[in-house]
Design an enzyme around this catalytic site. Structure first.
Site, PDB file in Angstrom:
ATOM      1  N   HIS B  79       0.845  -1.202   0.000  1.00  0.00           N
ATOM      2  CA  HIS B  79       0.000   0.000   0.000  1.00  0.00           C
ATOM      3  C   HIS B  79       0.879   1.249   0.000  1.00  0.00           C
ATOM      4  CE1 HIS B  79      -2.839   3.097   1.315  1.00  0.00           C
ATOM      5  NE2 HIS B  79      -2.043   3.344   2.335  1.00  0.00           N
ATOM      6  N   ASP B 108       6.518  21.672 -26.359  1.00  0.00           N
ATOM      7  CA  ASP B 108       6.462  20.315 -25.806  1.00  0.00           C
ATOM      8  C   ASP B 108       7.514  20.239 -24.709  1.00  0.00           C
ATOM      9  OD1 ASP B 108       6.400  17.456 -25.361  1.00  0.00           O
ATOM     10  OD2 ASP B 108       5.494  17.266 -27.340  1.00  0.00           O
ATOM     11  N   TRP B 144       7.158   0.003   3.824  1.00  0.00           N
ATOM     12  CA  TRP B 144       7.656   0.731   2.647  1.00  0.00           C
ATOM     13  C   TRP B 144       9.063   1.261   2.915  1.00  0.00           C
ATOM     14  CZ3 TRP B 144       8.825   5.987   1.428  1.00  0.00           C
ATOM     15  CH2 TRP B 144       8.689   6.879   2.486  1.00  0.00           C
ATOM     16  N   SER B 172      12.687   5.906 -13.750  1.00  0.00           N
ATOM     17  CA  SER B 172      11.588   6.664 -14.346  1.00  0.00           C
ATOM     18  C   SER B 172      11.506   8.069 -13.754  1.00  0.00           C
ATOM     19  CB  SER B 172      10.278   5.909 -14.128  1.00  0.00           C
ATOM     20  OG  SER B 172       9.187   6.739 -14.360  1.00  0.00           O
ATOM     21  N   SER B 173      11.556   8.178 -12.421  1.00  0.00           N
ATOM     22  CA  SER B 173      11.441   9.524 -11.826  1.00  0.00           C
ATOM     23  C   SER B 173      12.623  10.389 -12.188  1.00  0.00           C
ATOM     24  CB  SER B 173      11.397   9.495 -10.302  1.00  0.00           C
ATOM     25  OG  SER B 173      10.719   8.445  -9.819  1.00  0.00           O
ATOM     26  N   HIS B 256      13.345  11.791   3.781  1.00  0.00           N
ATOM     27  CA  HIS B 256      12.740  13.070   4.129  1.00  0.00           C
ATOM     28  C   HIS B 256      12.592  13.997   2.922  1.00  0.00           C
ATOM     29  CE1 HIS B 256      10.793  16.013   6.456  1.00  0.00           C
ATOM     30  NE2 HIS B 256      11.478  16.869   5.724  1.00  0.00           N
ATOM     31  N   GLU B 258      12.129  13.079   0.068  1.00  0.00           N
ATOM     32  CA  GLU B 258      11.039  12.449  -0.667  1.00  0.00           C
ATOM     33  C   GLU B 258       9.668  12.978  -0.216  1.00  0.00           C
ATOM     34  OE1 GLU B 258      10.619  10.459  -3.196  1.00  0.00           O
ATOM     35  OE2 GLU B 258       8.510   9.928  -2.875  1.00  0.00           O
ATOM     36  N   TYR B 260       9.025  15.859   0.771  1.00  0.00           N
ATOM     37  CA  TYR B 260       8.845  17.183   0.170  1.00  0.00           C
ATOM     38  C   TYR B 260       8.632  17.100  -1.332  1.00  0.00           C
ATOM     39  CZ  TYR B 260       9.134  19.269   4.562  1.00  0.00           C
ATOM     40  OH  TYR B 260       8.819  19.594   5.843  1.00  0.00           O
ATOM     41  N   SER B 271      -1.178  27.328  -4.984  1.00  0.00           N
ATOM     42  CA  SER B 271      -0.840  28.712  -5.303  1.00  0.00           C
ATOM     43  C   SER B 271      -1.401  29.150  -6.651  1.00  0.00           C
ATOM     44  CB  SER B 271       0.679  28.899  -5.316  1.00  0.00           C
ATOM     45  OG  SER B 271       1.232  28.481  -4.108  1.00  0.00           O
ATOM     46  N   HIS B 305      15.096  13.001  12.184  1.00  0.00           N
ATOM     47  CA  HIS B 305      13.913  13.079  13.062  1.00  0.00           C
ATOM     48  C   HIS B 305      13.058  11.819  12.932  1.00  0.00           C
ATOM     49  CE1 HIS B 305      11.713  15.515   9.681  1.00  0.00           C
ATOM     50  NE2 HIS B 305      11.477  14.239   9.526  1.00  0.00           N
ATOM     51  N   HIS B 306      13.384  10.963  11.968  1.00  0.00           N
ATOM     52  CA  HIS B 306      12.716   9.661  11.889  1.00  0.00           C
ATOM     53  C   HIS B 306      13.416   8.632  12.760  1.00  0.00           C
ATOM     54  CE1 HIS B 306      10.141  10.865   8.500  1.00  0.00           C
ATOM     55  NE2 HIS B 306      11.176  11.621   8.170  1.00  0.00           N
ATOM     56  N   THR B 331       7.236  27.011   5.780  1.00  0.00           N
ATOM     57  CA  THR B 331       5.917  26.428   5.540  1.00  0.00           C
ATOM     58  C   THR B 331       4.833  27.381   6.028  1.00  0.00           C
ATOM     59  OG1 THR B 331       6.984  24.316   5.975  1.00  0.00           O
ATOM     60  CG2 THR B 331       4.607  24.295   5.739  1.00  0.00           C
ATOM     61  N   LYS B 334       4.118  30.166   3.652  1.00  0.00           N
ATOM     62  CA  LYS B 334       3.223  29.788   2.562  1.00  0.00           C
ATOM     63  C   LYS B 334       1.771  29.864   2.994  1.00  0.00           C
ATOM     64  CE  LYS B 334       6.191  26.969  -0.169  1.00  0.00           C
ATOM     65  NZ  LYS B 334       5.807  27.563  -1.444  1.00  0.00           N
ATOM     66  N   ARG B 453       1.713   1.085  15.130  1.00  0.00           N
ATOM     67  CA  ARG B 453       1.360   0.979  13.718  1.00  0.00           C
ATOM     68  C   ARG B 453       1.868  -0.353  13.166  1.00  0.00           C
ATOM     69  NH1 ARG B 453       5.904   4.778  10.673  1.00  0.00           N
ATOM     70  NH2 ARG B 453       4.839   4.075   8.807  1.00  0.00           N
TER      71      ARG B 453
HETATM   72  C1  HEM Z   1       5.965  21.011   9.431  1.00  0.00           C
HETATM   73  C2  HEM Z   1       6.346  20.030   8.701  1.00  0.00           C
HETATM   74  C3  HEM Z   1       6.647  18.618   9.179  1.00  0.00           C
HETATM   75  C4  HEM Z   1       7.256  18.180  10.310  1.00  0.00           C
HETATM   76  C5  HEM Z   1       7.771  19.034  11.457  1.00  0.00           C
HETATM   77  C6  HEM Z   1       7.307  16.737  10.248  1.00  0.00           C
HETATM   78  C7  HEM Z   1       7.864  15.918  11.209  1.00  0.00           C
HETATM   79  C8  HEM Z   1       7.865  14.534  11.174  1.00  0.00           C
HETATM   80  C9  HEM Z   1       8.489  13.672  12.129  1.00  0.00           C
HETATM   81  C10 HEM Z   1       9.268  14.144  13.356  1.00  0.00           C
HETATM   82  C11 HEM Z   1       8.267  12.377  11.757  1.00  0.00           C
HETATM   83  C12 HEM Z   1       8.777  11.115  12.438  1.00  0.00           C
HETATM   84  C13 HEM Z   1       7.795  10.554  13.365  1.00  0.00           C
HETATM   85  C14 HEM Z   1       8.183   9.218  13.900  1.00  0.00           C
HETATM   86  O1  HEM Z   1       8.407   8.270  13.113  1.00  0.00           O
HETATM   87  O2  HEM Z   1       8.256   9.090  15.125  1.00  0.00           O
HETATM   88  C15 HEM Z   1       7.491  12.427  10.558  1.00  0.00           C
HETATM   89  C16 HEM Z   1       7.067  11.317   9.861  1.00  0.00           C
HETATM   90  C17 HEM Z   1       6.545  11.378   8.582  1.00  0.00           C
HETATM   91  N1  HEM Z   1       6.228  12.522   7.875  1.00  0.00           N
HETATM   92 FE1  HEM Z   1       6.391  14.420   8.540  1.00  0.00          FE
HETATM   93  N2  HEM Z   1       6.736  16.335   9.100  1.00  0.00           N
HETATM   94  C18 HEM Z   1       6.324  17.451   8.413  1.00  0.00           C
HETATM   95  C19 HEM Z   1       5.723  17.497   7.188  1.00  0.00           C
HETATM   96  C20 HEM Z   1       5.515  16.393   6.385  1.00  0.00           C
HETATM   97  C21 HEM Z   1       5.086  16.442   5.027  1.00  0.00           C
HETATM   98  C22 HEM Z   1       4.799  17.708   4.252  1.00  0.00           C
HETATM   99  C23 HEM Z   1       5.010  15.165   4.602  1.00  0.00           C
HETATM  100  C24 HEM Z   1       4.610  14.620   3.247  1.00  0.00           C
HETATM  101  C25 HEM Z   1       3.942  15.206   2.378  1.00  0.00           C
HETATM  102  C26 HEM Z   1       5.375  14.311   5.688  1.00  0.00           C
HETATM  103  C27 HEM Z   1       5.404  12.951   5.623  1.00  0.00           C
HETATM  104  C28 HEM Z   1       5.805  12.121   6.630  1.00  0.00           C
HETATM  105  C29 HEM Z   1       5.824  10.693   6.545  1.00  0.00           C
HETATM  106  C30 HEM Z   1       5.427   9.869   5.317  1.00  0.00           C
HETATM  107  C31 HEM Z   1       6.263  10.211   7.773  1.00  0.00           C
HETATM  108  C32 HEM Z   1       6.358   8.780   8.234  1.00  0.00           C
HETATM  109  C33 HEM Z   1       7.400   7.987   7.609  1.00  0.00           C
HETATM  110  C34 HEM Z   1       7.345   6.561   8.095  1.00  0.00           C
HETATM  111  O3  HEM Z   1       7.877   6.279   9.181  1.00  0.00           O
HETATM  112  O4  HEM Z   1       6.755   5.717   7.399  1.00  0.00           O
HETATM  113  N3  HEM Z   1       5.674  15.097   6.771  1.00  0.00           N
HETATM  114  N4  HEM Z   1       7.259  13.763  10.210  1.00  0.00           N
HETATM  115 CU   LIG Z   2      10.817  13.639   7.710  1.00  0.00          CU
END
Ligand code: HEM
Ligand SMILES: [Cu+2]
Lengths: 184, 528
Positions: B79, B108, B144, B172-173, B256, B258, B260, B271, B305-306, B331, B334, B453
């Site tokens: 998924h 084009d 994933w 591809s990307s 990370h 990714e 963005y 916008s 931070h992950h 952010t 914006k 999770r």
């Molecule tokens: C203010 C902006 C953001 C902050 C401060 C932030 C912070 C964080 C932090 C600290 C985690 C880790 C949490 C953990 O695993 O304990 C996390 C996970 C995640 N964030 Fe964000 N994030 C932000 C914006 C975004 C945006 C814009 C996206 C995507 C469009 C995003 C997608 C994700 C994803 C996919 C995960 C989980 C990854 C995984 O473990 O599978 N975040 N974020």
């Molecule tokens: Cu991140």
């Protein structure tokens, strides 16, 4: 078209460099961990310089742990569980290893120190973890580690835990193990 | 100006355009390729979505009901992979293909043949990934994020296929990104200076740089997993001198940026939409460009931070914590600019605007939960719970996906030449808005209470919330069928769209007729 071609080749170069960078992270990470000691990793290189003096005003407890990896059949344990030392003093600690199986096995011990920040201050002069260890079927051996604690160890650390995980590396063995350890 | 160009374009509209399947197989036309990307993304959205339905079905009640734990793990893994690499990213690439040449007045994309390739290898990547689910032993089941040693020591035989398909997706990307950069760099119409480019073009330009910088790192990570598993290397194996934590550093160095990659083009879309329906120019255009660029730069400095719970030293956690919080500043700029654009605007609330407004509110909620997660000591509790799931679904579903839906409604009349059914569209919006919150909001609560999770069962006290979440999930899934209905209906006919489509719309794409002719801007327009 020529305009495109130069730009495309520059961008491709970036791509290739970044692919290389991904792999460069491997040694970079190791160097970084070694320099900062933040991963609980101790140095793989024997310490050659001894401490200037012994700090008898302080005592540090070293705890010894041993853990064979789940695929490793050796019996593996420290001779004693803990030792209280003065920083700067050189000590030898023995680990007991026994190969209860019917075949020769080569082992590699990987050390880990916690708290991680203390790893930089635990110096090993000699260690069975520097080389692979070979043990014939049914044999036992004593594996020594000679070490001292750096007197510069920050005051907040009064206990350091040294753990060894032992892996079976017979499959990758190059024949370079410390052969003097064969038998007892 | 524009009227003359179009007459001329219409003439050779019907020339050299093969018909049937060959048209799609061999096309190098940016509009055809854009359409294929978008249709492919929609298909993947439903395939990935049906896996989410399996997950929610199993979690509807505590205990094990419908699937085996190992299959559950395969569902969460595939998924995630499909939604990230098969739905969101191709959808954005499709929009880039369709809109960027029209927005900058280019005939084009710069590299049309590579464009064809970058699309056509994608279906194979996902075919391989999906077929691997049917192998004996099953498909990928390590999440994933494919952390080692789950993906090395403990993974099943399909791992080689997983690695292969990720390589194809990456190639591809990267090709798509190179195409975008070259197009924007070299093919802008005379007068289309950097600081006149629409923000969608800007955000994609920056995204494309992120792509070519991090997709190769992902390729490196999967390669190391492959060699660790099959060829005896020990990048991530402590026995051979490697380190499993190293995997996480490499993965999140990609991971990370990714996230963005999946949100910057969304910023561009919003916008574009907000000014149109507020009938005011975008507030703070230049600051938007700089904010996007600084988010992109900062995104390379926050990956750990992950990994707060991996036992990093205090100074490292502090560094990553502060850098992460710093990203909230651009952010916030914006969000502030979008709100200021609407301030005293003459607003109307057609479907694209509704989705864009929902984006702003819900994305901000996701940003706030992200800030909570960025607080290291708090993250020790939240990490790997449903709170994280809630966070990233707010930013990805009600963020990225909502922006894609908004874009589809916004540009559908330009693509098809017909207006979509506004009433159905509003129905789709309200159903989506309500169900997405039913689905994801309670996840915050169960997460804070400690529900982990990626686990197919849970403690009894979470039962009510989970039943509720599952119902929200099914409703959200069903609501998306309305979307398909609207698209099909709009492609077949309806009220004729004008060239400008929306009263407040500005930009080159609105100067060509609707539907946009097969070839646009063969002679570049003059931008004042
Ligand atoms: C203010 C902006 C953001 C902050 C401060 C932030 C912070 C964080 C932090 C600290 C985690 C880790 C949490 C953990 O695993 O304990 C996390 C996970 C995640 N964030 Fe964000 N994030 C932000 C914006 C975004 C945006 C814009 C996206 C995507 C469009 C995003 C997608 C994700 C994803 C996919 C995960 C989980 C990854 C995984 O473990 O599978 N975040 N974020
Ligand atoms: Cu991140």
């Amino acid at each position: 078209m020529q305009l495109h071609r130069t730009l495309v080749s520059k961008l491709l170069l970036v791509t290739v460099l970044m692919f290389g960078f991904g792999f460069a992270l491997v040694p970079l990470y190791d160097v970084f961990c070694e320099v900062t000691g933040i991963n609980g990793k101790t140095s793989n290189v024997p310490a050659t310089v001894l401490a200037d003096g012994i700090d008898t005003s302080r005592e540090v407890t070293i705890e010894f742990l041993a853990r064979p990896n789940k695929d490793m059949p050796w019996i593996f344990q420290p001779e004693i569980r803990r030792l209280t030392v003065h920083p700067g003093e050189v000590h030898v600690m023995n680990y007991l290893a026994e190969n209860p199986t019917g075949r020769m096995i080569v082992g590699q011990a990987v050390p880990s120190v916690s708290p991680g920040q203390a790893a930089l201050y635990l110096h090993k002069i000699e260690c069975f973890c520097f080389t692979q260890q070979q043990l014939a079927a049914g044999n036992k051996m004593l594996m020594p580690v000679q070490f001292y604690v750096d007197p510069a160890l920050p005051a907040q650390f009064s206990t350091i835990t040294l753990n060894y995980t032992l892996y079976d590396v017979t499959a990758n063995w190059q024949g370079s193990a410390a052969t003097e350890n064969l038998g007892e | 100006m524009s009227a003359i160009t179009h007459e001329h374009e219409h003439d050779h509209d019907h020339d050299h355009k093969p018909t049937g399947i060959k048209r799609w197989l061999f096309t190098t036309n940016h509009k055809d390729i854009g359409t294929m990307y978008l249709v492919f993304a929609l298909l993947m959205f439903f395939i990935g979505g049906s896996m989410a339905m399996v997950i929610r079905l199993e979690l509807f009640q505590p205990g094990m009901q419908f699937v085996e734990p190992q299959f559950f793990n395969q569902m969460t893994t595939v998924h995630g992979l499909i939604m990230v690499f098969g739905a969101v990213m191709p959808a954005f690439t499709g929009l880039a293909n369709w809109m960027i040449p029209m927005m900058i007045g280019a005939p084009d994309m710069a590299l049309p043949r590579m464009n064809n390739w970058s699309f056509w290898i994608l279906p194979f990547a996902f075919l391989i990934l999906l077929l691997s689910l049917f192998m004996p032993g099953g498909g990928p089941d390590f999440g994933w994020t494919f952390y080692a040693p789950l993906s090395t020591t403990y993974s099943n035989d399909s791992t080689a296929l997983f690695v292969f398909s990720v390589h194809i997706m990456g190639i591809s990307s990267i090709m798509g990104a190179i195409n975008v950069i070259v197009t924007i760099w070299n093919m802008r119409a005379p007068g289309m200076t950097w600081m006149k480019m629409p923000l969608f073009v800007w955000t994609w330009f920056i995204t494309a740089f992120l792509l070519i910088m991090v997709m190769p790192v992902l390729a490196g990570a999967v390669t190391m997993v492959l060699t660790d598993k099959y060829f005896g290397t020990s990048f991530f194996d402590a026995a051979g001198g490697g380190d499993p934590v190293l995997f996480q550093h490499i993965f999140w160095f990609f991971g990370h940026p990714e996230v963005y990659i999946m949100i910057l083009p969304a910023f561009g879309i919003v916008s574009a939409i907000i000014p149109t329906f507020a009938r005011k120019p975008l507030f703070g255009y230049a600051s938007m460009v700089y904010a996007t660029a600084s988010i992109a730069v900062l995104s390379f400095l926050v990956w750990a931070h992950h990994m707060f719970t991996t036992g990093m030293p205090v100074f490292a956690t502090l560094f990553f914590m502060y850098c992460t919080m710093l990203i909230a500043v651009p952010t916030g700029v914006k969000v502030f600019n979008w709100v200021a654009t609407m301030w005293r605007g003459a607003m109307t609330f057609e479907v694209p605007m509704m989705f864009a407004l929902a984006f702003i509110v819900l994305f901000t909620i996701g940003g706030f939960s992200g800030l909570m997660l960025a607080i290291t000591p708090a993250d020790f509790q939240y990490h790997d719970t449903y709170f994280v799931v809630a966070h990233f679904h707010y930013v990805l579903v009600s963020g990225a996906v909502f922006s894609i839906i908004a874009a589809a409604y916004y540009w559908l009349p330009k693509w098809t030449g017909y207006m979509y059914d506004e009433r159905l569209g509003q129905l789709h919006f309200w159903c989506s808005l309500i169900s997405v919150n039913l689905l994801f909001f309670p996840m915050h609560f169960v997460g804070l209470a400690g529900m982990p999770r990626r686990i197919p069962d849970y403690a009894l006290q979470f039962a009510d919330f989970n039943a509720f979440i599952s119902v929200g999930g099914f409703l959200f899934g069903l609501s998306q069928l309305i979307f398909v209905w609207v698209i099909v209906k709009c492609a077949r006919g309806g009220e004729k769209a004008t060239a400008q489509v929306w009263e407040g719309a500005e930009g080159l794409e609105w100067q060509v007729p609707s539907p946009a002719p097969y070839h646009t801007f063969d002679t570049p327009p003059e931008v004042k």
